[in-house]
Design an enzyme around this catalytic site. Sequence first.
Site, PDB file in Angstrom:
ATOM      1  N   ILE A  13     -25.281  38.904  19.363  1.00 23.67           N
ATOM      2  CA  ILE A  13     -23.819  38.760  19.386  1.00 23.67           C
ATOM      3  C   ILE A  13     -23.288  38.965  20.808  1.00 23.67           C
ATOM      4  O   ILE A  13     -22.353  38.291  21.250  1.00 23.67           O
ATOM      5  CB  ILE A  13     -23.163  39.744  18.389  1.00 23.67           C
ATOM      6  CG1 ILE A  13     -23.790  39.589  16.992  1.00 23.67           C
ATOM      7  CG2 ILE A  13     -21.656  39.509  18.310  1.00 23.67           C
ATOM      8  CD1 ILE A  13     -23.441  40.708  16.012  1.00 23.67           C
ATOM      9  N   SER A 126     -19.635  47.614  11.262  1.00 22.70           N
ATOM     10  CA  SER A 126     -20.271  46.746  10.268  1.00 22.70           C
ATOM     11  C   SER A 126     -19.628  46.922   8.898  1.00 22.70           C
ATOM     12  O   SER A 126     -19.142  48.013   8.557  1.00 22.70           O
ATOM     13  CB  SER A 126     -21.747  47.149  10.199  1.00 22.70           C
ATOM     14  OG  SER A 126     -22.357  46.620   9.058  1.00 22.70           O
ATOM     15  N   TYR A 153     -29.036  53.821   9.762  1.00 22.16           N
ATOM     16  CA  TYR A 153     -28.317  52.841  10.591  1.00 22.16           C
ATOM     17  C   TYR A 153     -26.835  52.808  10.202  1.00 22.16           C
ATOM     18  O   TYR A 153     -25.948  52.914  11.047  1.00 22.16           O
ATOM     19  CB  TYR A 153     -28.923  51.435  10.435  1.00 22.16           C
ATOM     20  CG  TYR A 153     -28.020  50.351  10.964  1.00 22.16           C
ATOM     21  CD1 TYR A 153     -27.895  50.149  12.329  1.00 22.16           C
ATOM     22  CD2 TYR A 153     -27.244  49.560  10.107  1.00 22.16           C
ATOM     23  CE1 TYR A 153     -27.022  49.179  12.831  1.00 22.16           C
ATOM     24  CE2 TYR A 153     -26.379  48.597  10.590  1.00 22.16           C
ATOM     25  CZ  TYR A 153     -26.279  48.404  11.955  1.00 22.16           C
ATOM     26  OH  TYR A 153     -25.410  47.451  12.443  1.00 22.16           O
ATOM     27  N   LYS A 157     -23.045  53.967  12.258  1.00 21.76           N
ATOM     28  CA  LYS A 157     -21.780  53.225  12.433  1.00 21.76           C
ATOM     29  C   LYS A 157     -20.607  54.103  11.999  1.00 21.76           C
ATOM     30  O   LYS A 157     -19.574  54.161  12.658  1.00 21.76           O
ATOM     31  CB  LYS A 157     -21.805  51.913  11.637  1.00 21.76           C
ATOM     32  CG  LYS A 157     -22.788  50.890  12.158  1.00 21.76           C
ATOM     33  CD  LYS A 157     -22.458  50.431  13.571  1.00 21.76           C
ATOM     34  CE  LYS A 157     -23.515  49.548  14.184  1.00 21.76           C
ATOM     35  NZ  LYS A 157     -23.423  49.371  15.631  1.00 21.76           N
ATOM     36  N   TYR A 181     -18.120  43.750  11.411  1.00 18.20           N
ATOM     37  CA  TYR A 181     -18.655  42.407  11.179  1.00 18.20           C
ATOM     38  C   TYR A 181     -19.237  42.328   9.782  1.00 18.20           C
ATOM     39  O   TYR A 181     -19.883  43.259   9.315  1.00 18.20           O
ATOM     40  CB  TYR A 181     -19.805  42.067  12.130  1.00 18.20           C
ATOM     41  CG  TYR A 181     -19.633  42.403  13.584  1.00 18.20           C
ATOM     42  CD1 TYR A 181     -18.394  42.378  14.208  1.00 18.20           C
ATOM     43  CD2 TYR A 181     -20.755  42.720  14.351  1.00 18.20           C
ATOM     44  CE1 TYR A 181     -18.276  42.671  15.564  1.00 18.20           C
ATOM     45  CE2 TYR A 181     -20.655  43.004  15.702  1.00 18.20           C
ATOM     46  CZ  TYR A 181     -19.408  42.987  16.300  1.00 18.20           C
ATOM     47  OH  TYR A 181     -19.304  43.278  17.630  1.00 18.20           O
TER      48      TYR A 181
HETATM   49  P1  NAD Z   1     -29.232  42.714  18.995  1.00 20.18           P
HETATM   50  O1  NAD Z   1     -30.371  43.640  18.751  1.00 20.18           O
HETATM   51  O2  NAD Z   1     -29.528  41.279  19.167  1.00 20.18           O
HETATM   52  O3  NAD Z   1     -28.395  43.197  20.263  1.00 20.18           O
HETATM   53  C1  NAD Z   1     -28.315  44.533  20.671  1.00 20.18           C
HETATM   54  C2  NAD Z   1     -28.717  44.575  22.120  1.00 20.18           C
HETATM   55  O4  NAD Z   1     -28.600  45.904  22.598  1.00 20.18           O
HETATM   56  C3  NAD Z   1     -30.167  44.152  22.358  1.00 20.18           C
HETATM   57  O5  NAD Z   1     -30.203  43.177  23.375  1.00 20.18           O
HETATM   58  C4  NAD Z   1     -30.863  45.449  22.776  1.00 20.18           C
HETATM   59  O6  NAD Z   1     -31.908  45.190  23.722  1.00 20.18           O
HETATM   60  C5  NAD Z   1     -29.720  46.230  23.377  1.00 20.18           C
HETATM   61  N1  NAD Z   1     -29.849  47.696  23.322  1.00 20.18           N
HETATM   62  C6  NAD Z   1     -30.153  48.478  22.258  1.00 20.18           C
HETATM   63  N2  NAD Z   1     -30.107  49.773  22.604  1.00 20.18           N
HETATM   64  C7  NAD Z   1     -29.764  49.812  23.919  1.00 20.18           C
HETATM   65  C8  NAD Z   1     -29.517  50.858  24.853  1.00 20.18           C
HETATM   66  N3  NAD Z   1     -29.659  52.137  24.521  1.00 20.18           N
HETATM   67  N4  NAD Z   1     -29.166  50.539  26.120  1.00 20.18           N
HETATM   68  C9  NAD Z   1     -29.027  49.233  26.498  1.00 20.18           C
HETATM   69  N5  NAD Z   1     -29.228  48.209  25.657  1.00 20.18           N
HETATM   70  C10 NAD Z   1     -29.577  48.494  24.377  1.00 20.18           C
HETATM   71  O7  NAD Z   1     -28.192  42.950  17.822  1.00 20.18           O
HETATM   72  P2  NAD Z   1     -26.877  42.137  17.453  1.00 20.18           P
HETATM   73  O8  NAD Z   1     -27.109  41.499  16.137  1.00 20.18           O
HETATM   74  O9  NAD Z   1     -26.415  41.338  18.590  1.00 20.18           O
HETATM   75  O10 NAD Z   1     -25.894  43.354  17.188  1.00 20.18           O
HETATM   76  C11 NAD Z   1     -24.967  43.797  18.157  1.00 20.18           C
HETATM   77  C12 NAD Z   1     -24.160  44.924  17.589  1.00 20.18           C
HETATM   78  O11 NAD Z   1     -23.499  44.489  16.409  1.00 20.18           O
HETATM   79  C13 NAD Z   1     -24.987  46.149  17.170  1.00 20.18           C
HETATM   80  O12 NAD Z   1     -24.231  47.306  17.464  1.00 20.18           O
HETATM   81  C14 NAD Z   1     -25.136  45.966  15.687  1.00 20.18           C
HETATM   82  O13 NAD Z   1     -25.326  47.195  15.037  1.00 20.18           O
HETATM   83  C15 NAD Z   1     -23.794  45.368  15.334  1.00 20.18           C
HETATM   84  N6  NAD Z   1     -23.804  44.593  14.091  1.00 20.18           N
HETATM   85  C16 NAD Z   1     -24.697  43.594  13.928  1.00 20.18           C
HETATM   86  C17 NAD Z   1     -24.732  42.886  12.728  1.00 20.18           C
HETATM   87  C18 NAD Z   1     -25.740  41.805  12.483  1.00 20.18           C
HETATM   88  O14 NAD Z   1     -25.990  41.481  11.332  1.00 20.18           O
HETATM   89  N7  NAD Z   1     -26.341  41.223  13.511  1.00 20.18           N
HETATM   90  C19 NAD Z   1     -23.795  43.189  11.720  1.00 20.18           C
HETATM   91  C20 NAD Z   1     -22.870  44.212  11.930  1.00 20.18           C
HETATM   92  C21 NAD Z   1     -22.888  44.916  13.132  1.00 20.18           C
HETATM   93  C1  WQD Z   2     -28.546  38.938   2.905  1.00 17.41           C
HETATM   94  C2  WQD Z   2     -28.919  38.590   1.462  1.00 17.41           C
HETATM   95  C3  WQD Z   2     -30.738  39.875   0.559  1.00 17.41           C
HETATM   96  C4  WQD Z   2     -33.861  38.323   3.141  1.00 17.41           C
HETATM   97  C5  WQD Z   2     -27.829  43.561   6.658  1.00 17.41           C
HETATM   98  C6  WQD Z   2     -27.512  44.997   6.977  1.00 17.41           C
HETATM   99  C7  WQD Z   2     -26.059  45.181   7.246  1.00 17.41           C
HETATM  100  C8  WQD Z   2     -25.557  44.208   8.294  1.00 17.41           C
HETATM  101  C9  WQD Z   2     -25.981  42.808   8.015  1.00 17.41           C
HETATM  102  C10 WQD Z   2     -25.561  45.270  10.448  1.00 17.41           C
HETATM  103  C11 WQD Z   2     -29.213  39.821   0.616  1.00 17.41           C
HETATM  104  C12 WQD Z   2     -31.093  38.424   0.654  1.00 17.41           C
HETATM  105  C13 WQD Z   2     -32.641  38.551   2.548  1.00 17.41           C
HETATM  106  C14 WQD Z   2     -34.895  37.662   2.381  1.00 17.41           C
HETATM  107  C15 WQD Z   2     -33.379  37.531   0.514  1.00 17.41           C
HETATM  108  N1  WQD Z   2     -26.077  44.494   9.583  1.00 17.41           N
HETATM  109  N2  WQD Z   2     -32.413  38.164   1.255  1.00 17.41           N
HETATM  110  N3  WQD Z   2     -34.598  37.298   1.096  1.00 17.41           N
HETATM  111  O1  WQD Z   2     -28.405  42.821   3.447  1.00 17.41           O
HETATM  112  O2  WQD Z   2     -26.160  41.776   3.872  1.00 17.41           O
HETATM  113  O3  WQD Z   2     -27.085  43.221   5.532  1.00 17.41           O
HETATM  114  O4  WQD Z   2     -27.389  42.752   7.762  1.00 17.41           O
HETATM  115  O5  WQD Z   2     -24.658  46.022  10.378  1.00 17.41           O
HETATM  116  O6  WQD Z   2     -25.881  46.488   7.635  1.00 17.41           O
HETATM  117  O7  WQD Z   2     -27.894  45.790   5.872  1.00 17.41           O
HETATM  118  O8  WQD Z   2     -28.124  40.982   5.171  1.00 17.41           O
HETATM  119  O9  WQD Z   2     -29.514  39.077   5.846  1.00 17.41           O
HETATM  120  O10 WQD Z   2     -30.653  41.230   5.146  1.00 17.41           O
HETATM  121  O11 WQD Z   2     -29.514  39.831   3.429  1.00 17.41           O
HETATM  122  O12 WQD Z   2     -33.174  37.188  -0.640  1.00 17.41           O
HETATM  123  O13 WQD Z   2     -36.003  37.466   2.848  1.00 17.41           O
HETATM  124  O14 WQD Z   2     -30.135  37.832   1.485  1.00 17.41           O
HETATM  125  O15 WQD Z   2     -31.236  40.448  -0.606  1.00 17.41           O
HETATM  126  O16 WQD Z   2     -28.737  39.575  -0.655  1.00 17.41           O
HETATM  127  P1  WQD Z   2     -27.462  42.231   4.396  1.00 17.41           P
HETATM  128  P2  WQD Z   2     -29.525  40.283   4.976  1.00 17.41           P
END
Ligand code: NAD
Ligand code: WQD
Length: 340
Positions: A13, A126, A153, A157, A181
């Site tokens: 992101i 999240s 995790y 948050k 998100y």
């Molecule tokens: P990502 O792992 O691709 O990006 C996180 C980045 O942070 C990585 O490039 C990693 O190398 C870097 N990083 C981790 N710890 C670090 C540290 N101590 N110092 C410097 N760099 C560090 O993950 P993302 O999906 O891009 O997520 C970004 C943010 O959004 C995170 O805080 C994640 O928890 C949050 N988030 C993600 C999702 C999702 O599903 N992807 C959903 C909700 C919230």
């Molecule tokens: C989506 C759906 C699975 C994989 C996670 C974190 C949450 C947030 C987003 C950061 C679910 C199903 C998945 C597979 C499947 N991240 N699934 N087969 O569970 O909504 O959330 O990512 O904050 O905190 O928990 O996302 O992509 O893992 O799953 O059937 O191989 O797909 O059961 O219903 P989820 P996901």
Amino acid sequence: MSRILVTGGAGFIGSHTTVELLESGYDVLVVDNLSNSTAAMIDGVEKITGKKVPFAKIDCSDYEQMDKLLSQYNDIVGVIHFAASKAVGESVQKPLLYYKNNILSLITLLELMKVHKISNIVFSSSCTVYGQPDKEYLPVTEEAPIKPALSPYGNTKQINEEIIRDTAHSDESLHATILRYFNPIGAHPSALIGELPNGVPQNLLPFITQTAAGIRKELKVFGNDYNTPDGSCIRDYIYVVDLAKAHVKAIDRMLEHKAEEQVEVFNLGTGRGLSVLELLNTFMKVTGVNIPYQIVGRREGDIEQVWADPKKANEVLGWKADTSVEETLLSAWRWQQTLG
Ligand code: NAD
Ligand code: WQD
């Protein structure tokens, strides 16, 4: 010029947001320890934008190094804090790693923001903070109750949101925007940046694209006996570029002093819930690639259904996730094909 410090800016992101910031006229400073990404993502951002990206490979919980870095810039007006460890399953196995990385990095940043007189922070939270919302709270608004976290995790948050609130309460110069998100998916249309799953993907779409590419044999659909129309779980899948744009809106709002509260919270989703089977079938339809799959038992800890009410973000931030799911899935497939 106004510069934004982007922690975790080489990540999924963060890299997309860095593109949107640069394309909106902001300067950036990216900090990433590359624990879950590669420097190739920074190259991708540079190719897309045609701009040089100042990048420091630093752990953002390292006070001294961060202090030294920030001393070299006097134009930073805000921070977007993405850097965190994010694998839910791993957090259950290694809780201390998650608490240490995710909490220490925020504390260090908040301390250094005070020292360097930076007063605006956007924090990546999240929808996991809502757990499984009760029926009357679906779709989920920002007013829905926070539920006890289902993983370390998720707990990081919640704790980080509290740290931000307490710090803002103690310091009226600090302004924060907490963005919750839903499920970010897809990749930049250029296919120069995207998601880099570590090992076997835990998230649905990377597993689907890897199966489509022949890297995985078949997708396991976790459960078809949920109380949903087709029995599979429902989520709000949001295109990462749309999500990235919301960060620019959040920064603009703080810099223009438009925020009505010191700490504002926004849900970032589409407002549309899609089931696992719907997402899978749409992927097969738009790409023309068949994905072998098998229905298996439920995954422990899964939420049955959750999707956002994005009205507040739509109206207050003036932002909307408007990319179709078809286009989003195609972008993920194009990105996967560049990875092989
Ligand atoms: P990502 O792992 O691709 O990006 C996180 C980045 O942070 C990585 O490039 C990693 O190398 C870097 N990083 C981790 N710890 C670090 C540290 N101590 N110092 C410097 N760099 C560090 O993950 P993302 O999906 O891009 O997520 C970004 C943010 O959004 C995170 O805080 C994640 O928890 C949050 N988030 C993600 C999702 C999702 O599903 N992807 C959903 C909700 C919230
Ligand atoms: C989506 C759906 C699975 C994989 C996670 C974190 C949450 C947030 C987003 C950061 C679910 C199903 C998945 C597979 C499947 N991240 N699934 N087969 O569970 O909504 O959330 O990512 O904050 O905190 O928990 O996302 O992509 O893992 O799953 O059937 O191989 O797909 O059961 O219903 P989820 P996901």
